[in-house]
Every structure is written in C-alpha cells, then in structure tokens.
Design a protein around this motif. Structure first.
Motif, PDB file in Angstrom:
ATOM      1  N   THR B  79       0.291  17.257 -16.652  1.00  0.00           N
ATOM      2  CA  THR B  79      -0.703  16.748 -15.709  1.00  0.00           C
ATOM      3  C   THR B  79      -1.071  15.319 -16.067  1.00  0.00           C
ATOM      4  N   PHE B  80      -1.334  14.545 -15.049  1.00  0.00           N
ATOM      5  CA  PHE B  80      -1.659  13.134 -15.236  1.00  0.00           C
ATOM      6  C   PHE B  80      -2.821  12.762 -14.338  1.00  0.00           C
ATOM      7  N   ASN B  81      -3.720  11.935 -14.855  1.00  0.00           N
ATOM      8  CA  ASN B  81      -4.805  11.450 -14.013  1.00  0.00           C
ATOM      9  C   ASN B  81      -4.298  10.422 -13.010  1.00  0.00           C
ATOM     10  N   LEU B  82      -3.294   9.661 -13.457  1.00  0.00           N
ATOM     11  CA  LEU B  82      -2.774   8.568 -12.625  1.00  0.00           C
ATOM     12  C   LEU B  82      -1.247   8.633 -12.604  1.00  0.00           C
ATOM     13  N   ILE B  83      -0.684   8.329 -11.449  1.00  0.00           N
ATOM     14  CA  ILE B  83       0.774   8.208 -11.348  1.00  0.00           C
ATOM     15  C   ILE B  83       1.072   6.871 -10.678  1.00  0.00           C
ATOM     16  N   PHE B  84       1.873   6.062 -11.356  1.00  0.00           N
ATOM     17  CA  PHE B  84       2.319   4.784 -10.794  1.00  0.00           C
ATOM     18  C   PHE B  84       3.796   4.949 -10.489  1.00  0.00           C
ATOM     19  N   ILE B  85       4.168   4.768  -9.238  1.00  0.00           N
ATOM     20  CA  ILE B  85       5.546   5.079  -8.854  1.00  0.00           C
ATOM     21  C   ILE B  85       6.123   4.015  -7.925  1.00  0.00           C
ATOM     22  N   ASP B  86       7.322   3.559  -8.263  1.00  0.00           N
ATOM     23  CA  ASP B  86       8.008   2.545  -7.469  1.00  0.00           C
ATOM     24  C   ASP B  86       8.570   3.172  -6.197  1.00  0.00           C
ATOM     25  N   ILE B  87       8.611   2.392  -5.135  1.00  0.00           N
ATOM     26  CA  ILE B  87       9.097   2.933  -3.868  1.00  0.00           C
ATOM     27  C   ILE B  87      10.612   3.097  -3.859  1.00  0.00           C
ATOM     28  N   TYR B  88      11.284   2.142  -4.504  1.00  0.00           N
ATOM     29  CA  TYR B  88      12.749   2.199  -4.489  1.00  0.00           C
ATOM     30  C   TYR B  88      13.246   2.797  -5.799  1.00  0.00           C
ATOM     31  N   LEU B  89      13.633   4.043  -5.741  1.00  0.00           N
ATOM     32  CA  LEU B  89      14.198   4.731  -6.896  1.00  0.00           C
ATOM     33  C   LEU B  89      15.579   5.234  -6.510  1.00  0.00           C
ATOM     34  N   THR B 118       6.228  -4.308   2.618  1.00  0.00           N
ATOM     35  CA  THR B 118       6.508  -4.455   4.053  1.00  0.00           C
ATOM     36  C   THR B 118       5.669  -3.396   4.774  1.00  0.00           C
ATOM     37  N   GLU B 119       5.421  -3.653   6.058  1.00  0.00           N
ATOM     38  CA  GLU B 119       4.569  -2.739   6.819  1.00  0.00           C
ATOM     39  C   GLU B 119       5.180  -1.339   6.870  1.00  0.00           C
ATOM     40  N   LYS B 120       6.485  -1.291   7.089  1.00  0.00           N
ATOM     41  CA  LYS B 120       7.156   0.012   7.199  1.00  0.00           C
ATOM     42  C   LYS B 120       7.092   0.783   5.878  1.00  0.00           C
ATOM     43  N   ASP B 121       7.369   0.077   4.792  1.00  0.00           N
ATOM     44  CA  ASP B 121       7.314   0.734   3.469  1.00  0.00           C
ATOM     45  C   ASP B 121       5.916   1.252   3.214  1.00  0.00           C
ATOM     46  N   GLU B 122       4.922   0.445   3.577  1.00  0.00           N
ATOM     47  CA  GLU B 122       3.528   0.821   3.352  1.00  0.00           C
ATOM     48  C   GLU B 122       3.209   2.110   4.127  1.00  0.00           C
ATOM     49  N   GLN B 123       3.633   2.138   5.393  1.00  0.00           N
ATOM     50  CA  GLN B 123       3.364   3.319   6.226  1.00  0.00           C
ATOM     51  C   GLN B 123       4.053   4.551   5.644  1.00  0.00           C
ATOM     52  N   ASP B 124       5.330   4.384   5.277  1.00  0.00           N
ATOM     53  CA  ASP B 124       6.109   5.516   4.741  1.00  0.00           C
ATOM     54  C   ASP B 124       5.487   6.059   3.466  1.00  0.00           C
ATOM     55  N   PHE B 125       5.073   5.125   2.602  1.00  0.00           N
ATOM     56  CA  PHE B 125       4.568   5.550   1.299  1.00  0.00           C
ATOM     57  C   PHE B 125       3.214   6.242   1.434  1.00  0.00           C
ATOM     58  N   GLY B 129       1.862  10.303   0.714  1.00  0.00           N
ATOM     59  CA  GLY B 129       0.742  10.810  -0.058  1.00  0.00           C
ATOM     60  C   GLY B 129       0.176   9.927  -1.151  1.00  0.00           C
ATOM     61  N   ILE B 130       0.583   8.644  -1.182  1.00  0.00           N
ATOM     62  CA  ILE B 130      -0.027   7.778  -2.194  1.00  0.00           C
ATOM     63  C   ILE B 130      -1.467   7.450  -1.797  1.00  0.00           C
ATOM     64  N   ASP B 131      -2.230   6.992  -2.786  1.00  0.00           N
ATOM     65  CA  ASP B 131      -3.611   6.610  -2.527  1.00  0.00           C
ATOM     66  C   ASP B 131      -3.759   5.106  -2.357  1.00  0.00           C
ATOM     67  N   GLU B 132      -2.930   4.367  -3.079  1.00  0.00           N
ATOM     68  CA  GLU B 132      -2.986   2.912  -2.982  1.00  0.00           C
ATOM     69  C   GLU B 132      -1.579   2.343  -3.144  1.00  0.00           C
ATOM     70  N   PHE B 133      -1.421   1.093  -2.708  1.00  0.00           N
ATOM     71  CA  PHE B 133      -0.089   0.478  -2.707  1.00  0.00           C
ATOM     72  C   PHE B 133      -0.228  -0.964  -3.174  1.00  0.00           C
ATOM     73  N   TYR B 134       0.532  -1.332  -4.212  1.00  0.00           N
ATOM     74  CA  TYR B 134       0.416  -2.677  -4.751  1.00  0.00           C
ATOM     75  C   TYR B 134       1.780  -3.279  -4.983  1.00  0.00           C
ATOM     76  N   GLU B 135       1.791  -4.616  -4.934  1.00  0.00           N
ATOM     77  CA  GLU B 135       2.996  -5.333  -5.343  1.00  0.00           C
ATOM     78  C   GLU B 135       3.000  -5.420  -6.860  1.00  0.00           C
ATOM     79  N   LYS B 136       4.208  -5.317  -7.450  1.00  0.00           N
ATOM     80  CA  LYS B 136       4.322  -5.500  -8.905  1.00  0.00           C
ATOM     81  C   LYS B 136       4.054  -6.976  -9.208  1.00  0.00           C
ATOM     82  N   PRO B 137       3.689  -7.291 -10.455  1.00  0.00           N
ATOM     83  CA  PRO B 137       3.533  -6.377 -11.584  1.00  0.00           C
ATOM     84  C   PRO B 137       2.126  -5.804 -11.677  1.00  0.00           C
ATOM     85  N   LEU B 138       1.933  -4.870 -12.613  1.00  0.00           N
ATOM     86  CA  LEU B 138       0.590  -4.384 -12.881  1.00  0.00           C
ATOM     87  C   LEU B 138      -0.237  -5.545 -13.411  1.00  0.00           C
ATOM     88  N   ASP B 139      -1.414  -5.710 -12.856  1.00  0.00           N
ATOM     89  CA  ASP B 139      -2.311  -6.773 -13.282  1.00  0.00           C
ATOM     90  C   ASP B 139      -3.650  -6.120 -13.602  1.00  0.00           C
TER      91      ASP B 139
END
Lengths: 150, 154
Positions: B79-89, B118-125, B129-139
């Motif tokens: 179990t994890f409190n947070l999951i950070f996951i890339d869209i392109y795997l 991109t708008e489409k990637d954002e909609q798909d992601f 079921g993601i909660d938030e969407f960010y461009e890399k890198p982690l800041d």
C-alpha cells in the motif's frame, strides 16, 4: 585543490550556465540530492543522462531519416528526451524538443530533420558543460581517495 | 514477472538491502505519519530522480519501471499513500495501470506525470483515475504541498 575551492568553482560554473540559459534550477535540485551517503550522485546522474540522451537522439535521427516518418515513434522519443533533459535542467534541449513536437504535429519531414539537428546542437552544448562539471566533481573524489591513502 | 524494486528507504534510516546505510540527513520535512510512495517510470534518470526527491522529503519510496510491475505490487498487498506514474510506459500504459489499480479499490493519491502535457493525454489520464497531472520533473514547489495534503488527511 581543496574541496571547498572546487565546490566554489562548480557553483560559479553552474551560475554561468544559468546566465547563458544552458541550465536551469532543476540542475541545482539534482545537486541538492547529493550528500555524504551518495557522494557520486551528480556524477551518476550526468553519466546516465549523457548516455541515454545520446542513444535517444540517435534513434530519433534514424526515425526522421526514414523515407516515411513514423511521427508517433518520434513523439515517443521526444517524451523520453524532454523528460530527462528537463530533469537535469537542460532547458535549451527542452525548447528544442518542443520545436520537434510542433514539427511532428505538422507532419513535415524537413521540419523534423531540422528540429532534430537543432536538438543535437543543444545536446552537445549541455553535454560538454555537464562533462566539465563532472570533471570537477571527479577531482574532488580523486582528492578524497588520495587523502584516504595518505 | 516479479516487480523490480530498486530499493526501499526505511524511515528509521536504513536501506532494506546491503550495507548501504542511510541517515536521516536527507529529510527536509517531517510529517505526522510515515508516508509511502510508489514511483512508476521507465526512464531510469527520471525514476531515480523522482525516487530520490521523495526520499529527501522523508517519504519511503519504491520505484518500478513498468505498469505491470506497479499493478503486481499493489495486487500483492503493498500500500502507498502516493503513486507517481508516467503516462508513457512500455506495454501497459500509465492510464491502463491506473485503471487496474483503481479497480482494486485503491484510493491512494495518484499523480500522473508526463514530459509534455497535451489536452488528450490529460483527459485520458484523468478518466483513468489520477488525481493530478504534472509535467516532469518533480519540483518541491508542487509535490511538497501534495505530500502535506496527504499527510493531513490521514
């Protein structure tokens, strides 16, 4: 040369890179992750970046040189390179990747080829500067090793 | 295939493998809870930096390369409190991995990552079921408030 002197050299060098727009604050974020327990972190990151970016750009070049360009494939390479470049602060490579992305959207082979050439130029600049930083980092490690011997 | 776990940072200051001990000198923040995160990114450089950034802020972090590895890890009971996951795997995409994880009833905060939004990637992601969407890198400017929010909700 004392470690503090080399650290100052590195700091001044990175500042110059900022001023020239070659590196942004994300490189400092990488530096901030280095510590006593992982003294080679910056070196490791530079090595990984340079190795993987070179491979990616090579693959990118082959793709845009194909008679029929697979733009989806090129987009995949853009994601890879932009992600890693932004992570080390290579902001000019990031901008060049954005230009290639626009070129893939226009599905214009000539624009893609030109954009990839621009990416290469920006990568060589960032790579050379990161390697200069890596050299300074290694000089600290060498001094540490020598101190250990004597 | 068993998930590839690169390393686990233990809040008590040690690594789960080898003699590579780590002190708490990294911790730039303290939280009320022992927070855990999963990083899913097939780009080695990004994966290492994402993992180390989270660890620097006191989050026990596991990093895997593929969506399949992430799904398998969660399915095995981790179990994890947070999951950070890339869209392109590779093979299993980020959105597909998130769909499968959410289908297991996981309510962790899931942050989607991408090199180019991109708008489409954002909609798909988000649809996955993601909660938030960010461009890399982690800041730290954006991920530390997320960690704080999760910490406050526990």
């Amino acid at each position: 040369m004392a470690e503090t002197d080399v650290r100052k050299q590195i700091k001044d060098y990175v500042q110059t890179m900022h001023e020239q727009g070659i590196l942004d604050h994300n490189f400092e974020n990488v530096q901030n992750l280095q510590g006593e327990e992982n003294p080679h972190f910056v070196l490791d990151i530079i090595d990984i970046f340079c190795r993987d970016a070179e491979i990616c750009i090579e693959d990118m070049t082959k793709s845009v040189d194909e008679p029929v360009v697979d733009y989806a494939k090129v987009t995949g390479f853009i994601h890879l390179l932009k992600g890693s470049s932004s992570s080390v602060g290579g902001c000019r490579i990031v901008l060049a990747c954005r230009e290639l992305r626009k070129a893939t959207e226009s599905k214009t082979k000539e624009r893609c080829v030109e954009a990839v050439n621009n990416i290469k130029r920006e990568f060589f600049t960032v790579r050379d500067n990161l390697n200069a930083i890596a050299k300074m980092e290694r000089s600290i490690r060498t001094d540490d090793a020598m101190t250990g011997i004597f | 295939m068993a998930p590839t776990i690169e390393s686990v940072y233990l809040g008590n200051g040690g690594l789960s493998e080898g003699n590579n001990k780590r002190s708490n000198r990294f911790v730039k923040a303290t939280w009320k809870n022992n927070l855990t995160a999963l990083v899913v990114d097939n780009v080695e450089l990004c994966r290492v930096l994402e993992r180390e950034n989270l660890r620097a802020y006191g989050v026990e972090t596991v990093a895997v390369e593929t969506g399949e590895a992430a799904v398998e890890l969660v399915a095995s009971g981790s179990t994890f409190n947070l999951i950070f996951i890339d869209i392109y795997l590779p093979t299993m995409s980020g959105p597909e991995a998130v769909r499968q994880i959410r289908a297991m009833g996981v309510r962790s905060k899931i942050i989607g990552l991408t090199a180019i939004i991109t708008e489409k990637d954002e909609q798909d992601f988000f649809a996955a079921g993601i909660d938030e969407f960010y461009e890399k890198p982690l800041d730290p400017d954006w991920f530390v408030p997320i960690i704080r929010e999760v910490d406050n909700q526990i």
